[in-house]
Design a protein around this motif. Structure first.
Motif, PDB file in Angstrom:
ATOM      1  N   LEU A 211     -16.562  18.739  -6.178  1.00  0.00           N
ATOM      2  CA  LEU A 211     -16.684  17.747  -7.243  1.00  0.00           C
ATOM      3  C   LEU A 211     -16.926  18.345  -8.620  1.00  0.00           C
ATOM      4  O   LEU A 211     -16.480  17.789  -9.627  1.00  0.00           O
ATOM      5  CB  LEU A 211     -17.823  16.769  -6.909  1.00  0.00           C
ATOM      6  N   SER A 212     -17.659  19.450  -8.697  1.00  0.00           N
ATOM      7  CA  SER A 212     -18.013  20.006 -10.003  1.00  0.00           C
ATOM      8  C   SER A 212     -18.336  21.485  -9.888  1.00  0.00           C
ATOM      9  O   SER A 212     -19.357  21.857  -9.314  1.00  0.00           O
ATOM     10  CB  SER A 212     -19.224  19.271 -10.599  1.00  0.00           C
ATOM     11  N   ASP A 213     -17.489  22.318 -10.460  1.00  0.00           N
ATOM     12  CA  ASP A 213     -17.785  23.751 -10.446  1.00  0.00           C
ATOM     13  C   ASP A 213     -18.974  24.076 -11.348  1.00  0.00           C
ATOM     14  O   ASP A 213     -19.691  25.042 -11.108  1.00  0.00           O
ATOM     15  CB  ASP A 213     -16.553  24.547 -10.883  1.00  0.00           C
ATOM     16  N   TYR A 214     -19.175  23.253 -12.373  1.00  0.00           N
ATOM     17  CA  TYR A 214     -20.342  23.435 -13.254  1.00  0.00           C
ATOM     18  C   TYR A 214     -21.627  23.328 -12.443  1.00  0.00           C
ATOM     19  O   TYR A 214     -22.542  24.157 -12.574  1.00  0.00           O
ATOM     20  CB  TYR A 214     -20.310  22.382 -14.356  1.00  0.00           C
ATOM     21  N   PHE A 215     -21.717  22.322 -11.582  1.00  0.00           N
ATOM     22  CA  PHE A 215     -22.900  22.154 -10.736  1.00  0.00           C
ATOM     23  C   PHE A 215     -22.994  23.272  -9.707  1.00  0.00           C
ATOM     24  O   PHE A 215     -24.088  23.787  -9.437  1.00  0.00           O
ATOM     25  CB  PHE A 215     -22.881  20.779 -10.058  1.00  0.00           C
ATOM     26  N   ASN A 216     -21.861  23.678  -9.121  1.00  0.00           N
ATOM     27  CA  ASN A 216     -21.888  24.780  -8.154  1.00  0.00           C
ATOM     28  C   ASN A 216     -22.484  26.036  -8.757  1.00  0.00           C
ATOM     29  O   ASN A 216     -23.301  26.728  -8.137  1.00  0.00           O
ATOM     30  CB  ASN A 216     -20.473  25.081  -7.652  1.00  0.00           C
ATOM     31  N   ARG A 217     -22.077  26.349  -9.989  1.00  0.00           N
ATOM     32  CA  ARG A 217     -22.567  27.570 -10.644  1.00  0.00           C
ATOM     33  C   ARG A 217     -24.060  27.501 -10.913  1.00  0.00           C
ATOM     34  O   ARG A 217     -24.749  28.520 -10.863  1.00  0.00           O
ATOM     35  CB  ARG A 217     -21.810  27.810 -11.960  1.00  0.00           C
ATOM     36  N   HIS A 218     -24.556  26.311 -11.207  1.00  0.00           N
ATOM     37  CA  HIS A 218     -25.982  26.182 -11.506  1.00  0.00           C
ATOM     38  C   HIS A 218     -26.834  26.025 -10.250  1.00  0.00           C
ATOM     39  O   HIS A 218     -28.031  26.300 -10.280  1.00  0.00           O
ATOM     40  CB  HIS A 218     -26.221  24.998 -12.452  1.00  0.00           C
ATOM     41  N   ILE A 219     -26.237  25.578  -9.162  1.00  0.00           N
ATOM     42  CA  ILE A 219     -26.978  25.569  -7.900  1.00  0.00           C
ATOM     43  C   ILE A 219     -27.060  26.994  -7.377  1.00  0.00           C
ATOM     44  O   ILE A 219     -28.146  27.526  -7.136  1.00  0.00           O
ATOM     45  CB  ILE A 219     -26.292  24.641  -6.867  1.00  0.00           C
ATOM     46  N   PHE A 239     -23.563  27.237  -1.923  1.00  0.00           N
ATOM     47  CA  PHE A 239     -22.936  26.748  -3.148  1.00  0.00           C
ATOM     48  C   PHE A 239     -22.619  27.931  -4.053  1.00  0.00           C
ATOM     49  O   PHE A 239     -23.503  28.719  -4.403  1.00  0.00           O
ATOM     50  CB  PHE A 239     -23.866  25.780  -3.876  1.00  0.00           C
ATOM     51  N   ALA A 240     -21.373  28.032  -4.468  1.00  0.00           N
ATOM     52  CA  ALA A 240     -20.932  29.137  -5.309  1.00  0.00           C
ATOM     53  C   ALA A 240     -19.741  28.661  -6.122  1.00  0.00           C
ATOM     54  O   ALA A 240     -19.130  27.624  -5.810  1.00  0.00           O
ATOM     55  CB  ALA A 240     -20.545  30.344  -4.449  1.00  0.00           C
ATOM     56  N   PRO A 241     -19.379  29.391  -7.198  1.00  0.00           N
ATOM     57  CA  PRO A 241     -18.182  29.014  -7.952  1.00  0.00           C
ATOM     58  C   PRO A 241     -16.985  28.878  -7.024  1.00  0.00           C
ATOM     59  O   PRO A 241     -16.739  29.728  -6.177  1.00  0.00           O
ATOM     60  CB  PRO A 241     -18.016  30.176  -8.932  1.00  0.00           C
ATOM     61  N   GLY A 242     -16.281  27.779  -7.155  1.00  0.00           N
ATOM     62  CA  GLY A 242     -15.116  27.557  -6.312  1.00  0.00           C
ATOM     63  C   GLY A 242     -15.364  26.594  -5.178  1.00  0.00           C
ATOM     64  O   GLY A 242     -14.413  26.123  -4.549  1.00  0.00           O
ATOM     65  N   GLY A 243     -16.630  26.285  -4.865  1.00  0.00           N
ATOM     66  CA  GLY A 243     -16.886  25.321  -3.805  1.00  0.00           C
ATOM     67  C   GLY A 243     -18.093  25.646  -2.970  1.00  0.00           C
ATOM     68  O   GLY A 243     -18.893  26.531  -3.299  1.00  0.00           O
TER      69      GLY A 243
END
Length: 389
Positions: A211-219, A239-243
Motif C-alpha cells: 500500500l505504501s513504500d513510504y510507510f514500509n521504509r519508516h517501519i 517490512f522493507a522497501p518494496g513490500g
C-alpha cells in the motif's frame, strides 16, 4: 465544529465543548470558544485515554509503574493546558480506567486498584487538576447527574451517589455475573479459525506491504505474531522497501515488535469483521517491543490499511510548512524549532514541556532531543531543531 469525536454545542446563549476521545490542539480549543461567542459554560475533557499502552505491554512491574505514571501525568498536563487556554466556567474531567467483564480479559482489571496508574478515575483526575489549576472550577459527573448551566448548580443522582470508585472491583464482579449469559452468547459468534489461517494472514500482510513504500521504509523492522489456539503459529512480517515478506518465524531472527493474540481474534481482522484498531483497543492481545520505541508508522498502517489515507499522511509529512518557527530555552541554551510538532501539528509554543534537553509534545507525548531533533520515544519525523547563539 468537530475534530475526531469532539463536538461544540451552542444553544440558548450557552456553549458546551465535549472533547470525547479527541486530542484538540490549543488553537482548536480557542477557536471553539470563539465560535461559542467567547464563553464556554462547560468543557468536558478526557483524562484517561483509550489506549492499549501500557496496559497490554509485557513490562516488568517496576517499568510498568514508571511508564504508567509518565503517561498519566502527560494526559493530565494536556487537559490542564487546554483548560488554561480556554477558561471555561466549569471544566469536567471524564476518565477511565477501562473495565472488563469477559473472563478472558478480566485480569486487566488490576488497573482499578492502581491509584497511581496510567488510567485514573474521574475522582483522581479532578483532584489532580484542582491542585494544579486551583482558580478553575472543576467537577465530575456520574450517570444521572445534572448541571444547570444558568446557575452552575449540580444535582446528584441518588442511585449513582451510592457508587464508590474504591468499590469498583466488587461492582464489576457483580456486573459480570449478571451479564454472563449475554457475554457467552457474543463469544459464541467468534469460532476458531480453519487450517488456512496462515495463508490468509500471509495474503493480508502482503497486501498491506504493497500500500505504501513510504510507510514500509519508516517501519523498517520485523514484526512477530504469536498466534495461539487451533491453527495458530509464530509468524514474522518483515517490512522493507518494496513490500512485506511473510514467513514462519526463525529462532535466529530477533523481531523488534511482538504481538500475541488468539487465532479467532486474528480471524476477525482477516475476514473484515474487525479492524486492527478495534482489536488493539479490545485489549485481547499482548505486545512487546525491543527497543521499547513506539513505531507510529506500523500502527498507522494497521489502522488505516488504505492507500489514499496513507498517501495523505505522506503528503502531510513531506510537504509541511516549517517557515513558522519559535525559539525555546533549555539548560542555558536556546533552540530554533518549528512551531508545530512534525507528528500531528500540535502548537509547541503552548502545547509542550521543555526539560532536560528535550521538548515533550503534550498532544501524543512524543519527546524530541533539542540538540539533534531526533524523536526519542517513537519512530517519527525529525524536529529539525537548530541551536542558536
Amino acid at each position: 465544529m468537530c475534530h475526531d469525536a469532539a463536538f461544540l454545542i451552542v444553544a440558548d446563549g450557552r456553549g458546551i465543548l465535549h472533547c470525547n476521545d479527541a486530542r484538540l490542539t490549543a488553537a482548536q480549543a480557542r477557536r471553539a470558544k470563539h465560535l461559542a461567542g467567547g464563553r464556554l459554560d462547560l468543557m468536558a475533557l478526557q483524562t484517561s485515554g483509550a489506549s492499549w499502552h501500557p496496559i497490554c505491554y509485557e513490562y516488568p512491574p517496576e517499568e510498568m509503574a514508571k511508564v504508567s505514571m509518565a503517561k498519566r501525568i502527560s494526559k493530565l498536563r494536556a487537559a490542564q493546558r487546554l483548560v488554561r487556554q480556554t477558561e471555561p466556567e466549569l471544566a469536567v474531567p471524564f476518565a477511565g480506567p477501562p473495565c472488563f467483564l469477559d473472563a478472558e480479559v478480566s485480569h486487566l482489571n488490576w488497573v482499578l486498584d492502581q491509584r497511581d496508574g496510567a488510567f485514573c478515575d474521574p475522582e483522581v483526575s479532578t483532584a489532580w487538576l484542582r491542585e494544579h489549576l486551583p482558580k478553575q472550577r472543576w467537577d465530575y459527573f456520574l450517570p444521572g447527574d445534572a448541571v444547570d448551566l444558568d446557575t452552575g448548580d449540580i444535582t446528584r443522582d441518588p442511585v449513582s451517589a451510592e457508587f464508590s470508585f474504591a468499590d469498583a472491583g466488587a461492582y464489576l464482579d457483580r456486573y459480570a455475573a449478571d451479564r454472563a449469559e449475554a457475554i457467552a452468547g457474543v463469544l459464541a459468534g467468534y469460532p476458531e479459525p480453519g487450517p488456512d489461517l496462515f495463508d490468509r494472514f500471509k495474503a493480508h500482510f502482503t497486501h498491506l506491504g504493497g500500500l505504501s513504500d513510504y510507510f514500509n521504509r519508516h517501519i523498517a523492522m520485523i514484526v512477530r505474531f504469536e498466534i495461539t489456539g487451533p491453527n495458530g503459529g509464530v509468524w514474522d512480517v518483515d517490512f522493507a522497501p518494496g513490500g512485506a515478506t511473510v514467513s514462519t518465524a526463525s529462532p535466529d531472527v530477533r523481531p523488534h515488535y511482538r504481538i500475541t493474540t488468539a487465532g479467532r481474534w486474528l480471524d476477525t481482522v482477516l475476514t473484515g469483521r474487525m479492524a486492527w484498531e478495534d482489536l488493539l483497543i479490545s485489549f485481547r492481545l499482548s505486545l512487546y517491543r525491543d527497543p521499547d520505541v513506539y513505531n507510529d508508522y506500523l500502527v498507522g498502517l494497521l489502522k488505516h490499511a488504505n492507500a489514499p489515507a496513507l498517501q495523505a499522511v505522506e503528503e502531510y509529512e513531506t510537504g509541511r510548512d516549517e517557515s513558522e518557527r519559535i525559539t525555546v530555552a533549555c539548560d542555558g541554551a536556546r533552540y530554533d524549532i518549528p512551531r508545530y510538532c512534525p507528528h500531528a501539528g500540535e502548537d509547541l509554543s503552548v502545547g509542550a514541556v521543555v526539560r532536560d534537553g528535550q521538548i515533550h509534545c503534550l498532544a501524543h507525548n512524543f519527546a524530541f532531543d533539542l540538540a539533534t531533533g531526533e524523536c526519542l520515544n517513537a519512530r517519527a519525523a525529525n524536529l529539525t531543531s537548530r541551536r542558536v547563539s
